[in-house]
Design an enzyme around this catalytic site. Structure first.
Site, PDB file in Angstrom:
ATOM      1  N   SER A   1       0.849  -1.074  -0.036  1.00 47.18           N
ATOM      2  CA  SER A   1       0.159   0.069   0.072  1.00 47.18           C
ATOM      3  C   SER A   1       0.800   1.274  -0.008  1.00 47.18           C
ATOM      4  CB  SER A   1      -0.924  -0.028   1.210  1.00 47.18           C
ATOM      5  OG  SER A   1      -1.429   1.335   1.311  1.00 47.18           O
TER       6      SER A   1
ATOM      7  N   HIS B   1      -1.350  -1.639  -4.108  1.00 48.14           N
ATOM      8  CA  HIS B   1      -2.636  -1.104  -3.486  1.00 48.14           C
ATOM      9  C   HIS B   1      -2.579   0.486  -3.448  1.00 48.14           C
ATOM     10  CE1 HIS B   1      -6.116  -2.065  -0.750  1.00 48.14           C
ATOM     11  NE2 HIS B   1      -5.660  -0.996   0.038  1.00 48.14           N
TER      12      HIS B   1
ATOM     13  N   ASP C   1      -4.704   3.592  -1.969  1.00 48.51           N
ATOM     14  CA  ASP C   1      -5.919   3.795  -1.179  1.00 48.51           C
ATOM     15  C   ASP C   1      -6.354   5.440  -1.319  1.00 48.51           C
ATOM     16  OD1 ASP C   1      -6.128   1.755   0.886  1.00 48.51           O
ATOM     17  OD2 ASP C   1      -3.876   2.102   1.323  1.00 48.51           O
TER      18      ASP C   1
ATOM     19  N   HIS D   1      -8.523   0.877  -3.999  1.00 49.33           N
ATOM     20  CA  HIS D   1      -9.232   0.978  -2.703  1.00 49.33           C
ATOM     21  C   HIS D   1      -9.873   2.072  -2.400  1.00 49.33           C
ATOM     22  CE1 HIS D   1      -9.550  -0.190   1.991  1.00 49.33           C
ATOM     23  NE2 HIS D   1     -10.811  -0.147   1.359  1.00 49.33           N
TER      24      HIS D   1
ATOM     25  N   MET E   1     -12.105   4.431  -0.422  1.00 50.09           N
ATOM     26  CA  MET E   1     -12.959   4.748   0.910  1.00 50.09           C
ATOM     27  C   MET E   1     -13.465   6.358   0.767  1.00 50.09           C
ATOM     28  SD  MET E   1      -9.534   3.270   3.215  1.00 50.09           S
ATOM     29  CE  MET E   1      -8.726   3.277   1.913  1.00 50.09           C
TER      30      MET E   1
ATOM     31  N   MET F   1     -11.751  -5.724   5.644  1.00 55.70           N
ATOM     32  CA  MET F   1     -10.762  -4.913   6.773  1.00 55.70           C
ATOM     33  C   MET F   1     -10.296  -5.719   8.046  1.00 55.70           C
ATOM     34  SD  MET F   1     -10.231  -2.222   4.836  1.00 55.70           S
ATOM     35  CE  MET F   1      -9.162  -1.466   6.040  1.00 55.70           C
TER      36      MET F   1
ATOM     37  N   GLY G   1      -9.192   3.986   7.357  1.00 58.41           N
ATOM     38  CA  GLY G   1      -8.897   5.199   7.278  1.00 58.41           C
ATOM     39  C   GLY G   1      -7.386   5.752   7.635  1.00 58.41           C
TER      40      GLY G   1
ATOM     41  N   GLY H   1      -0.807   1.677   9.830  1.00 58.01           N
ATOM     42  CA  GLY H   1      -0.247   1.741  10.786  1.00 58.01           C
ATOM     43  C   GLY H   1      -0.821   1.319  12.182  1.00 58.01           C
TER      44      GLY H   1
ATOM     45  N   GLY I   1      -2.917  -3.573   9.258  1.00 54.88           N
ATOM     46  CA  GLY I   1      -1.936  -4.476  10.234  1.00 54.88           C
ATOM     47  C   GLY I   1      -1.428  -5.677   9.715  1.00 54.88           C
TER      48      GLY I   1
ATOM     49  N   GLY J   1       1.041  -1.910   4.185  1.00 54.72           N
ATOM     50  CA  GLY J   1       1.708  -0.652   3.885  1.00 54.72           C
ATOM     51  C   GLY J   1       2.822  -0.546   4.757  1.00 54.72           C
TER      52      GLY J   1
HETATM   53  C1  DX5 Z   1      -6.299   1.962   5.578  1.00 58.54           C
HETATM   54  C2  DX5 Z   1      -5.732   1.325   4.254  1.00 58.54           C
HETATM   55  C3  DX5 Z   1      -4.805   0.353   4.395  1.00 58.54           C
HETATM   56  C4  DX5 Z   1      -3.414   0.921   4.894  1.00 58.54           C
HETATM   57  C5  DX5 Z   1      -2.686  -0.133   5.589  1.00 58.54           C
HETATM   58  O1  DX5 Z   1      -7.539   2.255   5.740  1.00 58.54           O
HETATM   59  O2  DX5 Z   1      -6.926   0.899   3.540  1.00 58.54           O
HETATM   60  O3  DX5 Z   1      -4.467  -0.105   2.988  1.00 58.54           O
HETATM   61  O4  DX5 Z   1      -2.623   1.209   3.983  1.00 58.54           O
HETATM   62  O5  DX5 Z   1      -1.720   0.220   6.121  1.00 58.54           O
HETATM   63  P1  DX5 Z   1      -0.822  -0.802   7.105  1.00 58.54           P
HETATM   64  O6  DX5 Z   1      -0.406  -2.013   6.472  1.00 58.54           O
HETATM   65  O7  DX5 Z   1       0.148   0.119   7.675  1.00 58.54           O
HETATM   66  O8  DX5 Z   1      -1.818  -1.163   8.299  1.00 58.54           O
HETATM   67 ZN    ZN Z   2      -6.385  -0.129   1.594  1.00 58.97          ZN
END
Ligand code: DX5
Ligand code: ZN
Length: 226
Positions: free
Chosen positions: A11, A35, A37, A68, A70, A139, A144, A147, A179, A199
């Site tokens: 991501s 990916h 976001d 993705h 949102m 999810m 949102g 980290g 995560g 990410g």
């Molecule tokens: C958060 C995003 C994720 C995010 C994941 O809403 O959809 O794609 O980048 O980040 P990590 O891998 O750090 O949890």
């Molecule tokens: Zn995402």
């Protein structure tokens, strides 16, 4: 295109936005999808990037884009990402009153169609819609922000979806997002996920490509039981 058994999708939310093209190229030969976001400061409080950035990035890499969304009102915006060359466009179930109609629009615009289920949304009402989709994004955090800490209880939804996919002989990727890292990816794979967004675990590493390979190895091991 041959279909890899497992997908690892870094991501770019965790990348350096001032050097996006370089950050993407850093994982170009290790990742399966990129990916992306897209957040609109309405569906989620955060704000990221939109169509112009995706269009520019599309020219900078060969990697398939896993977009993705949102955002609110995905029927208005989602097909534009398919037109921009996204491989897969995922929108949130919570933001759309007719997910099947939008899935059809996306497929006619040339992309795969993905349905995302946020932390507090049950999966059961959506299981019967899955034949209209190519990917189901579950999810493993609240959508949102990157980290955040992985929530293992949300893997129950992955297990339910995997059972449904297997019993219906559906062709559908089950993707997890949030995560995912070396200490969580194995349990997600064992629960039945076959696409993994990461990410922080990728872009927080000294060597992002190596981090992708390591994640893939762990997921494969958990899937094959090797
Ligand atoms: C958060 C995003 C994720 C995010 C994941 O809403 O959809 O794609 O980048 O980040 P990590 O891998 O750090 O949890
Ligand atoms: Zn995402």
């Amino acid at each position: 295109m041959t279909v890899p058994p497992l997908i690892v999708a870094p991501s770019i939310l965790a990348a350096d936005f001032a050097r996006l093209a370089d950050e993407v190229r850093a994982v170009e030969h290790a990742a399966d999808w990129l990916h992306v976001d897209v957040m609109d400061n309405h569906f989620v409080p955060n704000l990221t990037i939109g169509l112009p950035v995706v269009q520019s990035l599309r020219a900078a890499t060969e990697l398939p884009f896993d977009v993705h969304l949102m955002i609110e009102d995905p029927r208005r915006w989602a097909p534009g990402y398919a037109d921009a060359g996204a491989y897969n466009v995922t929108f949130h179930a919570e933001a759309c009153d007719d997910p099947v109609a939008l899935a059809k629009d996306l497929r006619s615009a040339g992309s795969k169609a993905g349905l995302a289920i946020d932390r507090d949304t049950p999966i059961e009402p959506y299981l019967d819609l899955l034949p209209s989709f190519d990917t189901l994004l579950i999810m493993t955090i609240k959508a949102g922000f990157g980290g955040q800490r992985f929530i293992p209880q949300l893997l129950d939804k992955v297990r339910a979806a995997r059972r449904h996919v297997a019993s219906g002989h559906l062709e559908l990727r089950i993707e997890v997002d949030g995560g995912i890292a070396a200490d969580t990816i194995e349990q997600a794979a064992a629960a039945g996920a076959d696409a993994f967004v990461a990410g922080t675990a990728v872009y927080g590493a000294d060597d992002p490509a190596e981090a992708v390979r390591r994640l893939r190895g762990l997921a494969e091991r958990a899937t094959t039981g090797a």
